[in-house]
Design an enzyme around this catalytic site. Structure first.
Site, mmCIF file in Angstrom:
data_model
loop_
_atom_site.group_PDB
_atom_site.id
_atom_site.type_symbol
_atom_site.label_atom_id
_atom_site.label_comp_id
_atom_site.label_asym_id
_atom_site.label_seq_id
_atom_site.Cartn_x
_atom_site.Cartn_y
_atom_site.Cartn_z
ATOM 1 N N TYR A 123 0.841 -1.200 0.000
ATOM 2 C CA TYR A 123 0.000 0.000 0.000
ATOM 3 C C TYR A 123 0.878 1.253 0.000
ATOM 4 C CZ TYR A 123 -3.547 3.383 1.239
ATOM 5 O OH TYR A 123 -4.375 4.463 1.216
ATOM 6 N N GLU B 15 10.932 7.405 17.985
ATOM 7 C CA GLU B 15 9.969 6.578 18.723
ATOM 8 C C GLU B 15 9.695 5.314 17.934
ATOM 9 O OE1 GLU B 15 6.592 9.179 18.770
ATOM 10 O OE2 GLU B 15 7.474 10.520 20.249
ATOM 11 N N LYS C 47 7.430 2.822 16.106
ATOM 12 C CA LYS C 47 6.114 2.978 15.479
ATOM 13 C C LYS C 47 5.320 1.708 15.787
ATOM 14 C CE LYS C 47 4.023 3.970 11.034
ATOM 15 N NZ LYS C 47 3.216 2.750 11.010
ATOM 16 N N ASP D 112 2.405 -0.995 15.707
ATOM 17 C CA ASP D 112 1.449 -1.471 14.709
ATOM 18 C C ASP D 112 0.124 -1.754 15.402
ATOM 19 O OD1 ASP D 112 0.605 -2.161 12.244
ATOM 20 O OD2 ASP D 112 1.516 -4.150 12.228
ATOM 21 N N GLU E 39 -1.408 4.961 20.480
ATOM 22 C CA GLU E 39 -1.673 3.785 19.662
ATOM 23 C C GLU E 39 -2.068 2.626 20.582
ATOM 24 O OE1 GLU E 39 -0.988 4.459 16.410
ATOM 25 O OE2 GLU E 39 -1.038 2.503 15.408
ATOM 26 N N TYR F 165 1.812 9.273 22.565
ATOM 27 C CA TYR F 165 2.940 9.986 21.963
ATOM 28 C C TYR F 165 2.640 11.421 21.551
ATOM 29 C CZ TYR F 165 0.346 8.012 18.038
ATOM 30 O OH TYR F 165 -0.655 7.631 17.198
ATOM 31 N N LYS G 82 10.092 2.891 7.676
ATOM 32 C CA LYS G 82 9.507 1.547 7.684
ATOM 33 C C LYS G 82 10.615 0.500 7.655
ATOM 34 C CE LYS G 82 5.067 2.610 7.412
ATOM 35 N NZ LYS G 82 4.067 1.895 6.652
ATOM 36 N N CYS H 291 -14.753 -18.607 -16.601
ATOM 37 C CA CYS H 291 -14.982 -18.383 -15.178
ATOM 38 C C CYS H 291 -15.069 -19.731 -14.461
ATOM 39 C CB CYS H 291 -16.285 -17.603 -14.990
ATOM 40 S SG CYS H 291 -16.843 -17.547 -13.289
ATOM 41 N N CYS I 256 -18.887 -20.367 -13.207
ATOM 42 C CA CYS I 256 -20.056 -20.571 -14.067
ATOM 43 C C CYS I 256 -19.697 -21.009 -15.485
ATOM 44 C CB CYS I 256 -20.906 -19.300 -14.122
ATOM 45 S SG CYS I 256 -20.113 -17.954 -15.007
ATOM 46 N N CYS J 4 -15.430 -12.281 -15.411
ATOM 47 C CA CYS J 4 -16.554 -13.102 -15.846
ATOM 48 C C CYS J 4 -17.678 -12.134 -16.178
ATOM 49 C CB CYS J 4 -16.978 -14.034 -14.710
ATOM 50 S SG CYS J 4 -18.610 -14.744 -14.998
ATOM 51 N N CYS K 92 -23.723 -14.891 -12.685
ATOM 52 C CA CYS K 92 -22.679 -15.789 -12.177
ATOM 53 C C CYS K 92 -22.870 -15.991 -10.660
ATOM 54 C CB CYS K 92 -21.305 -15.176 -12.441
ATOM 55 S SG CYS K 92 -19.956 -16.078 -11.671
HETATM 56 ZN ZN LIG Z 1 -18.845 -16.554 -13.573
#
Ligand SMILES: [Zn+2]
Length: 689
Positions: free
Chosen positions: A37, A118, A120, A122, A178, A230, A316, A410, A413, A428, A433
């Site tokens: 993300y 600090e 971080k 989660d 947090e 914090y 990160k 698919c 279906c 599909c 479906c």
């Molecule tokens: Zn389907």
């Protein structure tokens, strides 16, 4: 790169990020991992910085998070709870430091900047309000502007003081922190579930988030949550962030003991490296380090850009990687018909979670990484549910690996799959479906939709198989007697479900629109569409909600795509999605049939839409461009509307004012050419009041 490519890529990123935020923030059910993300958000931020004309008001870069789920009372944050920019690797930390020093006019030979580092956590960001020494209100972050009131649940978290140990500096105090579930508590909870033969929780972060949002505070209490605080909001007289942390400790708040005040970026980097290893021994999950400029005066000098402060960043930690074997690839059918390949792997433990499946996104990704069934693969997971396949280990191949092909039909279906021009996803196309139907109905009953508790997969699937549920309206025609006939469904469960269904008959218009699952209409678009409909179809004197809802539905069914593109927040693709939905034979009457079955939208207070038309900007047309520090694009447009003005998207001779923020581009030039008065943010604010 041609000009079409960035536009397409930006649209694609926005769609993916919107869906991901929605799953993460509203449903607590993430589909992609945090690192993926963050990477996509970064790509979009960079793309928009290079092509400012691509910035749209609904872009995830222009808004903090996503709309809250309405199970709890909404709480407006007086000071928005912002997100931080990210830094990956030492180089980006040094770039952050260079930006800070440039902003403060500190040269290479001067002493370094005083920072606070600090861990971080989660977990789930929350806000705590105190009056005098008393804890009076707890709220979740929500979308950063509006969260949910969860006071009763937070009171059960023992680490949160119900009464402060000393008098706070003012009459009111807001503290942020947090909430998290310690690893020990998480393991114990899963052990209990295992003994009871119930499904286990996937990770501590989502379990903590879910626990804070429990309807029963006793359930929250049993989860043994904890918190690190914090931030102090609005306490006067503090000269530095470290002083505010001292204040927090003094008042009785838990402040993480690893927090350290350091001088210069080299010391920040030592701290980061130290904790990259040491964090594995902690009793809670951390996914990075937050670095803040210590001096409040320097923080103010640096200010904000877009949604993030310039004086802080979140480093990160690299995602955790393991190797395992790709045993099989299976195709899943989503509610929009999208066919998604998923990897089944030999179970492997990554960061405390046993991984069995990993997302492969689409066939292009599989080809690009040359992944074959039977390959030894590198899996990556950064503190979230669905891990990602990074690469195949080519040296481990023995020739038995098989190149995988996307099925032509698919799997649910058998209809031949299609791919629209410019799309990477196969779909599909069959509107009947069964896999899409169940996906669509689960979306309808889900938390972001009508929020019908108890209408999960097992129940919905049975109802479909027995021919009792073919479309949303059928849900409101069920009886206790029919439900009692379901497998493992006692009278009590039937009564509970009937109660939940009855309780979902009246919902805000935006929620109903979102629940329908119209293609390209997510949470934010549903809000924009509902806001427009409320103005477009004002409620009449003495009109009941059913009649009003029906007129709204009529208006939607007659709306042309062309007209919808004029609605704020709705572009061509979304407008087509809406128009198609209300034109296609199998969906055009879905909303009307829901109304026939007793569903109504909560109507706005009488005259509400008219009142907003009178204000300091009555009769004026304003265009907003560039990045404002105190408003997202949609907030600025809403502020204009509330003040009685009309927000428009392009500058013309009829524009009364152009509000220009940071990085204003072609609209600013055009306004200058046409002699349209230009307002900076400060002037815009003055005009609003
Ligand atoms: Zn389907």
């Amino acid at each position: 790169m041609s000009t079409a490519e960035p536009a397409e890529r930006a649209a694609e990123l926005r769609a993916t990020l919107d869906e991901a935020s929605y799953r993460y923030y509203v449903l607590d059910d993430p589909t992609i991992e945090d690192a993926a993300y963050d990477r996509m958000l970064r790509e979009l931020t960079d793309l928009e910085a290079a092509h400012p004309e691509l910035v749209t008001p609904e872009s995830p870069t222009q808004r903090v998070g996503a709309p809250p789920s309405t199970t709890f009372a909404p709480v407006r944050h007086d000071v928005p709870m912002l997100s931080l920019g990210n830094a990956f690797g030492h180089d980006e930390l040094r770039e952050f430091d260079a930006r800070v020093r440039r902003g403060l006019g500190i040269g290479d030979v001067d002493p370094g900047v005083q920072y606070v580092c600090e861990l971080k956590i989660d977990g789930l960001a929350i806000s705590l309000r105190y009056e005098g020494r008393r804890f009076v209100r707890g709220a979740t972050r929500g979308d950063g502007t509006t969260g949910e009131e969860v006071t009763a649940n937070l009171r059960t978290v023992r680490a949160i003081p119900i009464r402060l140990r000393a008098d706070p500096p003012g009459e009111r105090l807001e503290v942020r922190g947090e909430v998290f579930m310690p690893r020990g508590a998480f393991a114990a909870l899963n052990e209990q579930l295992e003994q009871a033969g119930k499904p286990l929780y996937a990770n501590a972060r989502n379990t903590a988030a879910g626990s804070v949002r429990q309807k029963d505070p006793a359930a929250t209490a049993a989860r043994n949550l904890s918190i690190w605080t914090y931030q102090v909001v609005g306490a006067a007289g503090l000269a530095s962030h470290s002083e505010s942390l001292d204040l927090l400790r003094e008042l009785g708040f838990p402040v993480n003991p690893a927090t350290r005040r350091v001088l210069g970026i080299d010391e920040v980097i030592s701290f980061v490296d130290e904790w990259a290893e040491a964090r594995k021994d902690l009793d809670y999950e951390t996914d990075g380090i937050v670095v803040k400029v210590d001096s409040i005066a320097q923080q103010q000098q640096l200010g904000f850009v877009s949604r993030a402060p310039r004086w802080a960043t979140a480093y990160k930690f690299p995602a955790q990687q393991v190797t395992t074997k790709l045993e099989e690839i299976e195709v899943y059918v989503g509610r929009t018909g999208a066919l998604t390949p998923v990897a089944h792997v030999t179970p492997v433990s990554v960061g405390g979670t046993t991984v069995r499946n990993a997302t492969l996104h689409n066939i292009e990704e599989i080809r690009r990484r040359d992944l074959r069934v039977g390959d030894t693969i590198v899996l990556q997971r950064a503190g979230d549910v669905i891990p990602e396949v990074v690469s195949a280990v080519l040296d481990a191949r023995d020739g038995s690996e098989v190149i995988w092909e996307m099925p032509a039909a698919c799997p649910a279906c058998g209809t031949a799959a299609v791919r629209e021009e410019g799309e990477v996803v196969w779909r599909c196309p069959n509107p009947w479906c069964p896999a899409q139907r169940i996906g669509g109905l689960l979306h309808f009953t889900g938390r972001g939709g009508m929020d019908v508790e108890g209408a999960g997969y097992a129940v919905v699937n049975q109802l479909i198989e027995r021919g009792l549920l073919a479309e949303p309206a059928d849900l409101y025609r069920l009886s206790i007697e029919t439900l009692e006939g379901l497998d493992r469904f006692a009278r009590k469960s039937a009564e509970n479900l009937m109660g939940a269904i009855a309780g979902s008959r009246r919902r805000p218009l935006a929620r109903i629109l979102n629940a329908l699952g119209i293609r390209h209409v997510g949470g934010q678009t549903a809000l924009d569409l509902a806001a427009w409909l409320t103005r477009e179809v004002p409620r009449e004197e003495g009109e009941d909600e059913t009649t009003w809802t029906r007129r709204v539905a009529d208006r939607l069914r007659s709306a042309e795509a062309e007209a919808l593109t004029a609605v704020f927040g709705i572009g061509r693709v979304v407008a087509d999605g809406i128009a198609d939905y209300f034109r296609a034979e199998q969906t055009r009457d879905t909303l009307h049939r829901l109304i026939d079955a007793g569903v109504v939208a909560e109507a706005p207070a009488l005259g509400a839409a008219v009142e907003t038309m009178e204000g300091p900007l009555s009769g004026k047309t304003l265009v907003v461009t560039g990045i404002l520090a105190g408003f997202s694009r949609s907030e600025a447009e809403e502020a204009i509307r509330v003040a009685g003005g009309h927000p428009a998207s392009s500058v013309s001779a009829k524009t009364d004012y152009l509000v220009a923020g940071d990085k204003a581009g072609s609209k600013l030039e055009k306004a200058e050419q046409l002699g349209v008065p230009i307002l900076d943010e400060e002037a815009f604010r003055r005009l609003l009041t």
